[in-house]
Design a protein around this motif. Sequence first.
Motif, PDB file in Angstrom:
ATOM      1  N   VAL A   1       7.913 -14.728  70.992  1.00 35.14           N
ATOM      2  CA  VAL A   1       7.236 -15.829  70.288  1.00 35.14           C
ATOM      3  C   VAL A   1       8.310 -17.008  70.130  1.00 35.14           C
ATOM      4  CG1 VAL A   1       7.374 -14.778  68.094  1.00 35.14           C
ATOM      5  CG2 VAL A   1       5.992 -16.805  68.287  1.00 35.14           C
ATOM      6  N   GLU A   2       8.312 -18.044  70.244  1.00 39.86           N
ATOM      7  CA  GLU A   2       9.103 -19.345  70.390  1.00 39.86           C
ATOM      8  C   GLU A   2       8.644 -20.411  69.312  1.00 39.86           C
ATOM      9  OE1 GLU A   2      11.054 -20.070  74.047  1.00 39.86           O
ATOM     10  OE2 GLU A   2       9.626 -18.931  75.085  1.00 39.86           O
ATOM     11  N   LYS A   3       7.393 -20.651  69.205  1.00 36.11           N
ATOM     12  CA  LYS A   3       6.891 -21.640  68.322  1.00 36.11           C
ATOM     13  C   LYS A   3       6.440 -21.062  66.934  1.00 36.11           C
ATOM     14  CE  LYS A   3       5.044 -24.231  72.410  1.00 36.11           C
ATOM     15  NZ  LYS A   3       3.784 -24.575  73.054  1.00 36.11           N
ATOM     16  N   ALA A   4       6.861 -22.052  65.897  1.00 30.49           N
ATOM     17  CA  ALA A   4       6.634 -21.766  64.506  1.00 30.49           C
ATOM     18  C   ALA A   4       5.148 -21.265  64.198  1.00 30.49           C
ATOM     19  CB  ALA A   4       7.134 -22.726  63.505  1.00 30.49           C
ATOM     20  N   ASP A   5       4.194 -22.030  64.691  1.00 29.81           N
ATOM     21  CA  ASP A   5       2.720 -21.985  64.373  1.00 29.81           C
ATOM     22  C   ASP A   5       2.222 -20.936  65.219  1.00 29.81           C
ATOM     23  OD1 ASP A   5       2.801 -23.003  67.117  1.00 29.81           O
ATOM     24  OD2 ASP A   5       1.446 -24.798  66.698  1.00 29.81           O
ATOM     25  N   GLU A   6       2.760 -20.110  65.885  1.00 29.05           N
ATOM     26  CA  GLU A   6       2.219 -18.848  66.634  1.00 29.05           C
ATOM     27  C   GLU A   6       2.859 -17.666  66.015  1.00 29.05           C
ATOM     28  OE1 GLU A   6       3.196 -19.406  70.458  1.00 29.05           O
ATOM     29  OE2 GLU A   6       2.142 -21.091  70.909  1.00 29.05           O
TER      30      GLU A   6
ATOM     31  N   TRP B   1      11.570 -19.536  58.027  1.00 23.21           N
ATOM     32  CA  TRP B   1      10.078 -19.427  58.168  1.00 23.21           C
ATOM     33  C   TRP B   1       9.912 -18.040  58.843  1.00 23.21           C
ATOM     34  CZ3 TRP B   1       5.466 -20.853  57.189  1.00 23.21           C
ATOM     35  CH2 TRP B   1       4.366 -20.506  57.923  1.00 23.21           C
ATOM     36  N   ALA B   2      10.617 -17.311  59.674  1.00 25.63           N
ATOM     37  CA  ALA B   2      10.806 -16.213  60.295  1.00 25.63           C
ATOM     38  C   ALA B   2      10.581 -15.028  59.174  1.00 25.63           C
ATOM     39  CB  ALA B   2      11.734 -15.640  61.223  1.00 25.63           C
ATOM     40  N   ASN B   3      11.371 -15.317  58.071  1.00 22.93           N
ATOM     41  CA  ASN B   3      11.267 -14.215  57.013  1.00 22.93           C
ATOM     42  C   ASN B   3       9.992 -14.409  55.975  1.00 22.93           C
ATOM     43  OD1 ASN B   3      13.786 -12.453  56.220  1.00 22.93           O
ATOM     44  ND2 ASN B   3      14.642 -14.220  57.338  1.00 22.93           N
ATOM     45  N   HIS B   4       9.466 -15.630  56.060  1.00 21.13           N
ATOM     46  CA  HIS B   4       8.314 -15.890  55.240  1.00 21.13           C
ATOM     47  C   HIS B   4       7.392 -15.245  55.834  1.00 21.13           C
ATOM     48  CE1 HIS B   4       4.940 -17.921  52.994  1.00 21.13           C
ATOM     49  NE2 HIS B   4       4.546 -18.373  54.196  1.00 21.13           N
ATOM     50  N   CYS B   5       6.998 -15.216  57.059  1.00 19.82           N
ATOM     51  CA  CYS B   5       6.192 -14.744  57.970  1.00 19.82           C
ATOM     52  C   CYS B   5       6.060 -13.091  57.884  1.00 19.82           C
ATOM     53  CB  CYS B   5       6.119 -15.266  59.529  1.00 19.82           C
ATOM     54  SG  CYS B   5       5.567 -16.907  59.663  1.00 19.82           S
TER      55      CYS B   5
END
Length: 571
Positions: free
Chosen positions: A539-544, A392-396
């Motif tokens: 940042v610790e939460k995926a939606d943020e 998810w981090a790479n996608h963002c």
Amino acid sequence: MSETICSVETVGDAIVQILQLRGVNCLFGGAPTSMIEALANPDNVNENSIRGIVTPHEQTSVAMAHGYYAATGRPQAVYLYSTVGTANGLNGIINASRAHIPMIVIAARSPIAEQRGIAGARDIHVQWSQESFDQASMLREYVKWDYEIRQPDQVVSVMERAFEVATAEPCGPVYISVPRDVLAAPLQSIAVDTPSRRITKTRVIADPEMLDAAADLLASAKHPIIITSEAGRTEGGRNALAELSETGGFGVLEASPVYSNLAPEHPCHLGYIFASQVSPDLEKADVILVVDSDVPWFTARVNIPKSTRVIQLGIDPFYQQLPMRGFPCDVPLIGHTEYSLNELTSRLKTRINNETRKERISSHQMRRNHQSNQLKDAIAKDEKLTAITPLWANHCISQLISSESIIVNEYPADLRILQPQGSNSYFGPSHAGGLGWGLAAALGIKVAKPDSEIICTLGDGAYYYCAPTSCHEVAAAENLPLLIIVFNNGGWNEVKKSVISTHPGGHAARANSVPLTSFGYRADFEKIVTAFGGYGAKVEKADELQSVLHEAMRVVREEKRQALVNIITQV
């Protein structure tokens, strides 16, 4: 033939003049005493003046020179202070050596003279204890050449030899030590050939007989495959690889790529294998073409049939620097990548059946589409989690990339997702694995390409090792805005995987936590950058995550400040 006569005052002044005449733009790290005196001389200030960039730590200076050359193909100069500074810079020199990055490393040395009346004679306590019997011995295995200037009349010859050896293939760093009193020795003028008469540029093309043999093998293969790590070092090499793969429908694997070797959307791109990953394609292959790859596979983990024929291509396809390398080579293609690949392609055009080529490409595309859909599904699944996964981090991060972006990666980037597009759009670490390269290399690339947008992805271990305060100081002082993204998983994940791989089912694998692989405390890295006028966020939460990354990128683009995002990721 002509000579440029330069009026100089000292040996240090002469070194500065020669560096400028040989096209060096930057001197990273600082400079020894008499070179500083020369740089302060207003008579030496002109459009070709060297840009001196002070780095608080020597690791930063070496990695910046590494990054600058990787982005431009122009070698730069580095200054290291005596034995202790050389020791600090050694990690970066090992990286540069294994990556074939040329640089001129100049090191101070304790003065020879002790007596009164000699400029630069010993007058500081450390000059006795810092002297060694053989200063260059600590790095001799990792430089192509080393020398110590002992007489003023040597300076031109030594510097010319340094450039000659550093830029001759295979390229690499060279090391010059200069005692302080020799550096301060008076000199009235030097004569330097302009242009240089130590030309090393050449075009080496593989042996025609070997090219024919390689073409025959590839044309008759049922399951051919190409593996590369560094074919994209030059745009010409990258283009030549693309044409070759299209000509034969050959699938291409990138093995721990150091550069962007093939466009990610290319129909023949089979994907990436990083670190200890393996690919099933290798065990099926009957012919393997290895292009600029020191470690194309792991014999301990992949069963390559003995019947598989192996072609190895590169300026030094045997990697003679490495003490041990046990990969077979049935057909050696010794030459520059671009020109040798082009010659191989021209031979294959009359040997490859067009229907075979089309079938292979169609098969590659079908598999790529399937893998792409699987990856999209995995990303969509991770998006719904509370914790942040590397996927998810790479996608963002991929949502930030523009045509001006350059990705500099020290381990966490997933190129399946980030997909660097053009030549010089991606730079990865040297296979020597000396941690701490990424951030300083990104700064060197930013110096070389100030209009580019640099996104530097680091593991938390790589950030610890990069002497971060040194890097942030340089970014602030030299106005080098860039985005730094730290994947903070709180430990040595690769070490953990290595232990479990070596001892499957062992004590560590069964333990609740693997000893000595956790840092025990997840640092607030984002606070460090703020001490140097930068923007920091955790940042610790995926939606943020997306909103935080976009704000950090806005700071870089609009406010022209460095920004660091500390992403707390799952292990």
